[in-house]
Design an enzyme around this catalytic site. Sequence first.
Site, PDB file in Angstrom:
ATOM      1  N   LEU A  97      10.991  -1.167   1.857  1.00 43.72           N
ATOM      2  CA  LEU A  97       9.670  -1.274   2.487  1.00 43.72           C
ATOM      3  C   LEU A  97       9.262  -2.719   2.758  1.00 43.72           C
ATOM      4  O   LEU A  97       8.293  -2.945   3.488  1.00 43.72           O
ATOM      5  CB  LEU A  97       8.596  -0.648   1.584  1.00 43.72           C
ATOM      6  CG  LEU A  97       8.710   0.841   1.265  1.00 43.72           C
ATOM      7  CD1 LEU A  97       8.860   1.044  -0.228  1.00 43.72           C
ATOM      8  CD2 LEU A  97       7.494   1.592   1.757  1.00 43.72           C
ATOM      9  N   TYR A 116       7.441  -7.798  16.367  1.00 40.05           N
ATOM     10  CA  TYR A 116       7.485  -6.849  15.248  1.00 40.05           C
ATOM     11  C   TYR A 116       8.356  -5.646  15.608  1.00 40.05           C
ATOM     12  O   TYR A 116       9.270  -5.274  14.880  1.00 40.05           O
ATOM     13  CB  TYR A 116       6.055  -6.399  14.910  1.00 40.05           C
ATOM     14  CG  TYR A 116       5.965  -5.418  13.770  1.00 40.05           C
ATOM     15  CD1 TYR A 116       6.500  -5.712  12.533  1.00 40.05           C
ATOM     16  CD2 TYR A 116       5.316  -4.200  13.940  1.00 40.05           C
ATOM     17  CE1 TYR A 116       6.407  -4.812  11.482  1.00 40.05           C
ATOM     18  CE2 TYR A 116       5.210  -3.292  12.901  1.00 40.05           C
ATOM     19  CZ  TYR A 116       5.761  -3.605  11.676  1.00 40.05           C
ATOM     20  OH  TYR A 116       5.666  -2.704  10.643  1.00 40.05           O
ATOM     21  N   THR A 161      11.405 -12.115   7.915  1.00 38.99           N
ATOM     22  CA  THR A 161      11.283 -11.153   6.817  1.00 38.99           C
ATOM     23  C   THR A 161      11.946  -9.839   7.215  1.00 38.99           C
ATOM     24  O   THR A 161      12.717  -9.260   6.451  1.00 38.99           O
ATOM     25  CB  THR A 161       9.798 -10.866   6.495  1.00 38.99           C
ATOM     26  OG1 THR A 161       9.152 -12.085   6.270  1.00 38.99           O
ATOM     27  CG2 THR A 161       9.645  -9.961   5.291  1.00 38.99           C
ATOM     28  N   LYS A 220      12.092  -4.637  14.095  1.00 40.84           N
ATOM     29  CA  LYS A 220      12.316  -3.326  13.467  1.00 40.84           C
ATOM     30  C   LYS A 220      13.400  -2.544  14.210  1.00 40.84           C
ATOM     31  O   LYS A 220      14.131  -1.750  13.607  1.00 40.84           O
ATOM     32  CB  LYS A 220      11.006  -2.532  13.424  1.00 40.84           C
ATOM     33  CG  LYS A 220      10.066  -3.013  12.336  1.00 40.84           C
ATOM     34  CD  LYS A 220      10.666  -2.696  10.970  1.00 40.84           C
ATOM     35  CE  LYS A 220       9.674  -2.914   9.860  1.00 40.84           C
ATOM     36  NZ  LYS A 220      10.217  -2.508   8.558  1.00 40.84           N
ATOM     37  N   PHE A 235       0.824  -1.212   0.000  1.00 40.35           N
ATOM     38  CA  PHE A 235       0.000   0.000   0.000  1.00 40.35           C
ATOM     39  C   PHE A 235       0.866   1.273   0.000  1.00 40.35           C
ATOM     40  O   PHE A 235       0.692   2.145  -0.861  1.00 40.35           O
ATOM     41  CB  PHE A 235      -0.936  -0.079   1.215  1.00 40.35           C
ATOM     42  CG  PHE A 235      -1.383   1.236   1.753  1.00 40.35           C
ATOM     43  CD1 PHE A 235      -2.203   2.071   1.005  1.00 40.35           C
ATOM     44  CD2 PHE A 235      -0.985   1.645   3.022  1.00 40.35           C
ATOM     45  CE1 PHE A 235      -2.616   3.299   1.513  1.00 40.35           C
ATOM     46  CE2 PHE A 235      -1.401   2.856   3.536  1.00 40.35           C
ATOM     47  CZ  PHE A 235      -2.209   3.700   2.776  1.00 40.35           C
TER      48      PHE A 235
END
Length: 328
Positions: free
Chosen positions: A76, A149, A95, A153, A11
């Site tokens: 991204l 998460y 990922t 990050k 997106f």
Amino acid sequence: MRCLLTGGAGFIGAHLAAALLDGGDQVSVIDDVSTGSFENVKALQARDGFSIVVDSVFNSSLMEELVAECDIIFHLAAAVGVRLIVESPVRTIETNIKGTEIVLELAAKRKTPVVLFSTSEVYGKSNGTKFIETGDLILGPTSKGRWSYAASKIIDEFLALAYYKERQLPVIIIRLFNTVGPGQTGRYGMVVPRFVGQALAGEPITVHGDGKQTRTLTHVKDAVGAILKLVDHPGAIGEIFNIGGKEEISIESLAFLVKDLLKSNSPVVYIPYEKAYGDGFEDMRKRVPDLSKIQKLIGYSPRHTIEDIILDVAAHERQKNNRSGALP
Ligand code: UDP
């Protein structure tokens, strides 16, 4: 510029790709279309200067070729959305960490600048009225999957800053706060597309918990505009920036605002977190960015209100429904 967008069919990537093409740049996308989709880039595929390969950023030899052909990388590609993170923690961690390692290592060989997309999630449960880039990051226990998460990050950010300091790789780190806009899917938990979809379909609008948790919303166009300015500013290199909205709203008020603006008959219902995300889920009670750093450097000030955001998302959904023949 020749721009490589990992996760460019997502997106945010698709909106960024469109803006780069509008500015005369070339855009090459690598995306495994797991959470991204061709729908997002359909309109771009006919445009000059746009190309897409469907593959994973884990494919190092392909990534090496793509990095060799670009002047800047917008990284991204990442696991996205609270629902996916809770349901697929292995995928989230791998990922986010492996993908970033590959990108930074390849970029460092040629000193190709990297814009790393991080998230307000890294602030976790930090206290304070507004989250500032230099503030502490406070996460919950490792037994609660959601925090993987943020942790992954945070590692990405450490790694990017390490490459900047040790290998002189130009990096810019962006922490996006609840970025919303046309084309975003509610499939992975994102609140605005979910509420708008529910309101348009006349289904119950599902508020998690007591609905008193607050967020600010960022229109994707404001976010993209800010990113383009940061990339053009030498003072952004080696720095971290919050990009977010200014208006704090509770999720409960957001539900009623969506209902009112879209003149929907949907009831607003309250769902316990355990039912929405399973046992042991922890949410952030409040998440508001301090925007002084980005304001000072590039004069950032979000132009879109929460109402604009809701109406834009709704207009897009209505168009999509009309095209597919679905009601309303
Ligand atoms: N939320 C909600 N109903 C939904 C989806 C999300 O009440 O159908 C809540 C969610 O629990 C959180 C807030 O809305 O408190 C924002 O959720 P989102 O997943 O959009 O982003 P987050 O801020 O959690 O990363």
